[in-house]
Design a protein around this motif. Structure first.
Motif, mmCIF file in Angstrom:
data_model
loop_
_atom_site.group_PDB
_atom_site.id
_atom_site.type_symbol
_atom_site.label_atom_id
_atom_site.label_comp_id
_atom_site.label_asym_id
_atom_site.label_seq_id
_atom_site.Cartn_x
_atom_site.Cartn_y
_atom_site.Cartn_z
ATOM 1 N N THR B 2 -37.995 50.989 66.409
ATOM 2 C CA THR B 2 -38.149 51.836 65.243
ATOM 3 C C THR B 2 -39.139 51.240 64.257
ATOM 4 O O THR B 2 -39.118 50.059 63.963
ATOM 5 N N GLN B 3 -39.999 52.109 63.789
ATOM 6 C CA GLN B 3 -40.974 51.700 62.802
ATOM 7 C C GLN B 3 -40.536 52.302 61.469
ATOM 8 O O GLN B 3 -40.072 53.437 61.401
ATOM 9 N N VAL B 4 -40.612 51.499 60.413
ATOM 10 C CA VAL B 4 -40.087 51.929 59.113
ATOM 11 C C VAL B 4 -41.229 52.049 58.118
ATOM 12 O O VAL B 4 -42.133 51.222 58.100
ATOM 13 N N ARG B 5 -41.163 53.104 57.313
ATOM 14 C CA ARG B 5 -42.184 53.282 56.295
ATOM 15 C C ARG B 5 -41.559 53.707 54.983
ATOM 16 O O ARG B 5 -40.742 54.619 54.937
ATOM 17 N N LEU B 6 -41.914 53.010 53.917
ATOM 18 C CA LEU B 6 -41.485 53.428 52.585
ATOM 19 C C LEU B 6 -42.706 53.995 51.877
ATOM 20 O O LEU B 6 -43.730 53.328 51.771
ATOM 21 N N ASN B 7 -42.592 55.246 51.449
ATOM 22 C CA ASN B 7 -43.706 55.940 50.806
ATOM 23 C C ASN B 7 -43.472 56.052 49.314
ATOM 24 O O ASN B 7 -42.625 56.816 48.888
ATOM 25 N N SER B 8 -44.213 55.301 48.537
ATOM 26 C CA SER B 8 -44.045 55.249 47.070
ATOM 27 C C SER B 8 -42.605 55.512 46.635
ATOM 28 O O SER B 8 -42.306 56.453 45.918
ATOM 29 N N VAL B 9 -41.739 54.641 47.107
ATOM 30 C CA VAL B 9 -40.320 54.761 46.790
ATOM 31 C C VAL B 9 -40.051 54.183 45.410
ATOM 32 O O VAL B 9 -40.577 53.145 45.042
ATOM 33 N N ASN B 21 -42.551 52.471 42.740
ATOM 34 C CA ASN B 21 -43.646 52.781 43.654
ATOM 35 C C ASN B 21 -43.846 51.792 44.786
ATOM 36 O O ASN B 21 -44.914 51.205 44.936
ATOM 37 N N LEU B 22 -42.849 51.632 45.581
ATOM 38 C CA LEU B 22 -42.905 50.647 46.659
ATOM 39 C C LEU B 22 -43.459 51.289 47.927
ATOM 40 O O LEU B 22 -42.925 52.284 48.409
ATOM 41 N N ASP B 23 -44.542 50.731 48.437
ATOM 42 C CA ASP B 23 -45.094 51.159 49.725
ATOM 43 C C ASP B 23 -44.928 50.019 50.697
ATOM 44 O O ASP B 23 -45.376 48.904 50.422
ATOM 45 N N LEU B 24 -44.294 50.299 51.812
ATOM 46 C CA LEU B 24 -44.041 49.226 52.767
ATOM 47 C C LEU B 24 -44.109 49.814 54.166
ATOM 48 O O LEU B 24 -43.554 50.871 54.430
ATOM 49 N N ASP B 25 -44.812 49.110 55.041
ATOM 50 C CA ASP B 25 -44.973 49.578 56.407
ATOM 51 C C ASP B 25 -44.461 48.493 57.320
ATOM 52 O O ASP B 25 -44.976 47.387 57.276
ATOM 53 N N PHE B 208 -41.742 41.346 42.679
ATOM 54 C CA PHE B 208 -41.398 40.890 41.329
ATOM 55 C C PHE B 208 -41.016 42.096 40.497
ATOM 56 O O PHE B 208 -41.778 43.068 40.445
ATOM 57 N N ASP B 209 -39.872 42.052 39.846
ATOM 58 C CA ASP B 209 -39.471 43.118 38.926
ATOM 59 C C ASP B 209 -39.666 44.513 39.500
ATOM 60 O O ASP B 209 -40.173 45.394 38.816
ATOM 61 N N GLY B 210 -39.304 44.677 40.748
ATOM 62 C CA GLY B 210 -39.394 46.004 41.340
ATOM 63 C C GLY B 210 -40.775 46.413 41.795
ATOM 64 O O GLY B 210 -40.967 47.524 42.279
ATOM 65 N N HIS B 211 -41.770 45.534 41.633
ATOM 66 C CA HIS B 211 -43.120 45.840 42.105
ATOM 67 C C HIS B 211 -43.432 44.991 43.326
ATOM 68 O O HIS B 211 -43.080 43.820 43.368
ATOM 69 N N LEU B 212 -44.123 45.588 44.286
ATOM 70 C CA LEU B 212 -44.558 44.821 45.444
ATOM 71 C C LEU B 212 -45.796 44.022 45.033
ATOM 72 O O LEU B 212 -46.840 44.585 44.744
#
Ligand SMILES: Nc1ncnc2c1ncn2[C@@H]1O[C@H](COP(=O)(O)OP(=O)(O)OP(=O)(O)O)[C@@H](O)[C@H]1O
Ligand SMILES: [Mg+2]
Lengths: 285, 349
Positions: B2-9, B21-25, B208-212
């Motif tokens: 499984t590949q996971v993607r977070l889109n500006s969460v 605004n978390l983007d993670l691939d 840090f503080d909710g920012h990537l």
């Protein structure tokens, strides 16, 4: 057994023994006269013990005596016992079903009006039972609930719910969300979580709350008396009708002892149950 | 896989923004560490991926499919909690078998998988114990086994090693790494220990503080931090303000230093110059003129067993130099320091 007692008594100082006896005296003491009375034929002041015992007079008496009467169908003791236990069980079950979700909310969520809600929760404990009883009676007569099991059960929920909510809230506060969330992630559905995780972990509190509710319900006199309308009798109302004359005669003493039986049996069962099921297995880590 | 993607969460609790605004691939089979100080939102991120928490905005995708509407139970993820959350009223066996049992697997199948997984985590001798009768490391392995037995498509671990002592930590690190490679399962784990993140992860997300703040391989995060905060969090000590003199030279209070050209730096720009303590070469003896040489004197020495860190006074500045402990220098020694241009990193600042 006797060996254990010996070593125990050897370790206690005379003072310690006196204190234990004192406490035991206060707890068991009030029962003694009742037990003796129930077995007496005649027990008049200033005799320390009855002058004549029930068994001595048994053959001669024309009327049924204390235990004979209590155990006979005329006394309605059996009917009252069944009613008492039945009402107690239903009240406990309904009370649990209502209070579990509420306690969960109070322990875990914050919402507008929460502190007001918690305050009003104590109201039924503050308002005199007689007032609640009369008010309910007027409503229930109109609704046709007076003199029915349903009416009495609803009335019994009023003083028991506040206690149960308080007890379960405390238990829920001790139970983190982690366990239920973990169960959810592992694939458990809400009912499975309740049954396999939440209830077993809340067990000591649930048992204590249920026991308490049952005992309170079996002891409620006034509400049962008002709402039972003489059509539904329980042990407390039966006892009252026997002692309302103003003296504790032998049959009343017998009924008093019967009244305490459901509670004592339950206490013994739950004591065992809690110890073995929960605490014996290293609970609470 | 499984590949996971977070889109500006984004996740907000009341007025408090926990994740912005978390983007993670995360590629399938990858082992990713979420690294950051306490309260930065690591657990919140895991909880959103698992479905325990709903993002306020943005989307989470598994294999390109939005799972926002999917219940926790249907996501088939595994999560090992920060405090393990073993069910205290169940034995090790019952704990581990919980997942397959609530999913209605057959008794025989459960027994088979239970034996297998207990063997993998080496808990067979403890199967009838209650959690209260286990050590920290054993509890941790029960928690891992209980999750793995459900064959999750994504494995998440919240500070899996935080409660263990140093020796056990090293052991469990290896155990997790081996297991992850063997099963090839997409894994996300949370830590606030940068060493742990670097050792275990294929890629590290610094929050840090909710920012990537940065999302990269451990090596790149360590050598080429994108911000002062990241450098600091990765344990960098030698950071000096400076000015870019030319494409390959920068001036600092320590002196002028040769560096490699970085595309995003322009001549004349103010920068922060990062010199890793272990990248500095320290020597005594004649001063050769090539490279960036700096003179200094050792002021203090910290011995760490395998390595020694010297505090060197140099042009009114102090600089940390870490060396292998095979050779020890003394406080008061005159030394000179050199650093290869490719070891110098310029941060905007
Ligand atoms: N349910 C909640 N309600 C309000 N605030 C919350 C809630 N959950 C988390 N927070 C806040 O969000 C922030 C991030 O929390 P989170 O638990 O994700 O931190 P963390 O990175 O896991 O920290 P730690 O390393 O200490 O576990 C914290 O400031 C926390 O107070
Ligand atoms: Mg956390």
């Amino acid at each position: 057994m006797s060996g254990g007692n010996d070593t125990l008594s050897m370790r206690l100082s005379p003072f310690q023994k006196i204190y234990l006896l004192l406490v035991a005296g206060f707890i068991v003491g009030p029962f003694l006269p009742v037990i003796i009375q129930s077995l007496a034929f005649r027990w008049a002041w200033p005799e320390l013990l009855p002058g004549t015992w029930w068994l001595e007079q048994r053959e001669k008496s024309m009327l049924p005596l204390a235990w004979d009467y209590v155990l006979s169908p005329y006394s309605r003791v059996w009917e009252a016992t069944v009613n008492t236990v039945f009402i107690g069980l239903v009240v406990t079950a309904i009370c649990l079903a209502i209070c579990l979700p509420v306690a969960r909310l109070l322990a875990r969520e914050s919402f507008a009006g929460k502190s007001a809600f918690e305050f009003f929760l104590s109201l039924p404990l503050i308002v005199p039972e007689a007032a609640i009883g009369i008010a309910l009676l007027m409503i229930f007569i109109r609704m046709g609930l007076a003199g029915t099991y349903a009416g009495i059960i609803i009335a019994h929920l009023i003083p028991t719910i506040p206690y149960m909510v308080r007890m379960l809230t405390a238990v829920y506060q001790g139970l983190g969300r982690d366990f239920e969330e973990q169960a959810m992630i592992l694939g458990a559905r809400p009912l499975q979580i309740l049954w396999r995780v939440t209830l077993p972990m809340l067990l000591p509190g649930v048992v204590a709350g249920a026991l308490f509710t049952f005992l309170v319900s079996t002891n409620i006199f006034l509400l049962t008396f008002f709402l039972g309308q003489g059509q539904v009798i329980t042990l407390p109302t039966l006892l009252f009708s026997k002692i309302s004359g103003g003296n504790l005669d032998t049959t009343a003493a017998g009924i008093t002892l019967i009244v305490t039986l459901p509670g004592i049996i339950l206490l013994i069962i739950s004591e065992r149950f809690i110890k073995e099921e929960a605490f014996g297995k290293g609970f609470g880590s | 896989m499984t590949q996971v993607r977070l889109n500006s969460v984004r996740k907000q609790f009341g007025n408090f923004v926990a994740i912005e605004n978390l983007d993670l691939d995360i590629s399938s089979g990858e082992l990713v560490a979420l690294l950051g100080p306490s309260g930065c939102g690591k657990t919140t991120t895991l909880r959103m991926i698992s479905g325990l928490e709903r993002p306020s905005n943005g989307a989470i995708l598994f294999n390109g499919k939005d799972v926002s509407e999917q219940a926790v139970q249907d996501r088939n993820v595994g999560m090992v909690f920060q405090r393990y959350a073993l069910f205290p009223h169940m034995t090790v066996e019952k704990n581990v078998a919980f997942g397959p049992s609530v999913r209605g697997e057959s008794k025989a199948e459960i027994a088979r998988r239970l034996d297998e997984i207990l063997e993998v985590v080496q808990l067979t001798p403890f199967r009838t114990r209650f959690p209260a009768q286990l050590s920290g490391g054993q509890m941790q392995r029960v928690a891992v086994a209980r999750t793995l037995i459900t064959k999750p498509s994504i494995l998440m671990m919240d500070e899996p090693l935080a409660n263990l002592d140093t020796k056990l930590r090293v052991e469990m690190r290896r155990f997790i790494r081996d297991l992850q490679q063997r099963l090839g399962i997409t894994t996300i784990f949370v830590t606030h220990d940068q060493i742990e993140a670097m050792e275990l992860a294929d890629r590290v997300a610094v929050i840090f503080d909710g920012h990537l703040a940065q999302y990269d391989t451990p090596e790149r995060i360590y050598r080429y931090p994108r911000s002062l905060d990241v450098a600091d969090f990765m344990g960098a000590t030698n950071i000096y303000p400076g000015k870019v003199l030319s494409r390959n030279r920068v001036s600092t209070a320590l002196g002028e230093i040769d560096c490699l050209h970085q595309d995003d730096r322009s001549v004349g720009e103010s920068v922060q110059v990062l010199l890793r303590a272990e990248a500095l070469d320290m020597s005594t003896g004649p001063f050769t003129s090539e490279g960036s040489g700096m003179r200094g004197r050792i002021k203090a020495r910290d011995f760490f067993g395998a390595s020694v860190t010297y505090r060197v006074a140099c042009n009114d500045q102090e600089i940390d130099v870490t060396e292998n402990a095979r050779r020890m220098r003394d406080v008061g020694d005159d030394v000179h320091l050199q650093i290869a241009p490719e070891q110098v990193w310029l941060l905007s600042g």
